[in-house]
Design an enzyme around this catalytic site. Structure first.
Site, PDB file in Angstrom:
ATOM      1  CG  LEU A  48      -1.976  -4.435   6.357  1.00  0.00           C
ATOM      2  CD1 LEU A  48      -3.393  -4.378   5.780  1.00  0.00           C
ATOM      3  CD2 LEU A  48      -0.965  -4.679   5.242  1.00  0.00           C
ATOM      4  CG  ASP A  49       2.902   0.849   6.553  1.00  0.00           C
ATOM      5  OD1 ASP A  49       3.405   0.156   7.457  1.00  0.00           O
ATOM      6  OD2 ASP A  49       3.504   1.140   5.490  1.00  0.00           O
ATOM      7  NE  ARG A  50      -4.039   6.186  12.214  1.00  0.00           N
ATOM      8  CZ  ARG A  50      -4.153   6.691  13.421  1.00  0.00           C
ATOM      9  NH1 ARG A  50      -3.076   6.884  14.151  1.00  0.00           N
ATOM     10  NH2 ARG A  50      -5.331   7.006  13.916  1.00  0.00           N
ATOM     11  CB  VAL A  52      -1.695   0.196   3.940  1.00  0.00           C
ATOM     12  CG1 VAL A  52      -1.866  -0.966   2.978  1.00  0.00           C
ATOM     13  CG2 VAL A  52      -0.546   1.104   3.502  1.00  0.00           C
ATOM     14  NE  ARG A 156       4.240   4.309   2.948  1.00  0.00           N
ATOM     15  CZ  ARG A 156       3.964   4.814   4.146  1.00  0.00           C
ATOM     16  NH1 ARG A 156       3.659   4.008   5.152  1.00  0.00           N
ATOM     17  NH2 ARG A 156       4.007   6.124   4.331  1.00  0.00           N
TER      18      ARG A 156
END
Length: 217
Positions: A48-50, A52, A156
């Protein structure tokens, strides 16, 4: 970090926003914390993106890691997200398809018009759950998103490309928002790497601005 489920093969947990999902040089990543609890090993099979938060599954053994990685490749590991986007899409539900290129130097993904080296197809389904006018953001929509591919920053950039940047996502067009990125991994389904049993986990984001929508799965 909240543990939802753990056995000898897997650990399912909630990743907090602002925490890296992988191991880090300073040992502060979520994978570092889990490895310390698991005798030193943890297998990272998706990310997961930082900024998120949400549900992740990690492998406790190398055998389980190989099986879960195969599930990712076979798309039998299914991920659904909740997102808050600026402005309502023209259609309340649909499928977004794009060609994406990730620039590692900028750590940013771009929609491109033709296939070339490094370009990958990205596909997701979305459905609007609720729309509100929310101060100071204006019209905001809660959307449920099902990924069919797992490209870097996919949700995104695909929404931003269509003029619907996610709340708090300064990298992709929402620089003025004073809130974290409004994206949450809310549902995860996958076959257990040893038993083959279908496992499903769900979680709902809380806090502002999510609470205005009372999101449900």
């Amino acid at each position: 970090m909240e543990i939802l489920y753990r056995d000898k093969d897997i650990t399912v947990c909630i990743k907090p926003p602002a925490c890296l999902s992988e191991q880090t040089p300073d040992g502060t990543g979520l994978a570092d914390l889990l490895a310390a609890e698991n005798g030193g090993y943890i297998g990272v099979v998706h990310r997961l993106d930082r900024g998120v938060g949400g549900i992740m599954v990690y492998a406790n053994t190398k055998t389980a890691a190989a099986k879960l990685s195969s599930a990712v490749q076979d798309r039998t590991l299914e991920k659904e997200y909740l997102a808050l986007i600026h402005r309502a899409p023209e259609c309340r539900e649909g499928t977004l398809k794009d060609l994406l290129f990730h620039d590692k130097r900028q750590n940013k993904t771009f929609v491109v018009s033709r296939e070339r080296a490094g370009v990958k197809e990205a596909i997701l389904d979305y459905a609007v759950q609720k729309s509100l006018v929310l101060d100071p953001f204006g019209e905001v929509c809660l959307v449920r998103v099902k990924l069919h591919t797992g490209r870097t920053h996919q949700i995104r950039v695909q929404f931003s490309h269509r003029g619907h940047s996610l709340l708090g996502d300064g990298k992709y067009g929402a620089a003025g928002d004073r809130c974290p990125i409004a994206l949450y991994a809310a549902r995860l389904t996958f076959p257990h790497p040893t038993t083959g049993k279908q496992m499903t986990f769900e979680s709902i984001p809380t806090g502002a601005p999510w609470d205005a929508f009372s999101p449900k799965l």
